[in-house]
Motif scaffolding. Structure first.
Motif: not given
Length: 168
Positions: A89-107
């Motif tokens: 669903t759009k919500e699942e995609k958003f949450n997945l992409l959000n988690e990926i983004a957080k992991k990539k930019v986490r300092k």
């Protein structure tokens, strides 16, 4: 290229058909892409025309959009997985992409940030202590915040030292 090169004979279409190349593909190759006739009717397509009609009923049963299915195939998915795995669903995609983004930019490590939060230290304060004040992360996460009174006393002490040094 000569004008007669644009005319494709029925025999040439037949040769192309034997090589799994559609009429439209032959026309596009010769008329739009400027390929030689020989190359256009003999070179195998990179993506051969696959007939997925047998899978379309299963797609409908599983509630998977055809475009999603074709995108999955183009991205190299196994057909069985592409047909059976439900779409997000759009919500699942958003949450997945959000988690990926957080992991990539986490300092800063998540555990240290959580420790700071549990000690009543905001993320901005923690970040300021580490980046601007050059504290190590553990000290920044565990040192409690100063009360307004403590801040005032510290400022008073520094000002008095400054004035004393000024008049020496």
């Amino acid at each position: 290229m000569e004008v007669y090169d644009y005319y494709i004979t029925p025999e040439e279409y037949e040769i192309a058909s034997k090589n799994n190349i559609s009429r439209d593909n032959v026309n596009k190759r010769i008329r739009w892409l400027g390929w030689s006739k020989k190359r256009a009717i003999t070179e195998k397509p990179r993506h051969p025309n696959n007939d997925y009609s047998e899978w379309l009923d299963i797609l409908d049963k599983n509630g998977i959009n055809r475009q999603t299915f074709y995108t999955r195939i183009r991205n190299g998915w196994d057909i069985n997985k592409a047909v059976t795995m439900p779409a997000m669903t759009k919500e699942e995609k958003f949450n997945l992409l959000n988690e990926i983004a957080k992991k990539k930019v986490r300092k800063y490590p998540k555990e240290i940030v959580e420790l700071a939060k549990s000690n009543g230290i905001s993320y901005n304060t923690f970040r300021f202590r580490v980046s601007q004040s050059k504290w190590d992360m553990m000290r920044a996460a565990t040192t409690p915040l100063m009360t307004p009174r403590e801040k005032g006393l510290l400022v008073k002490e520094k000002i008095s030292k400054y004035i004393d040094n000024l008049y020496k």
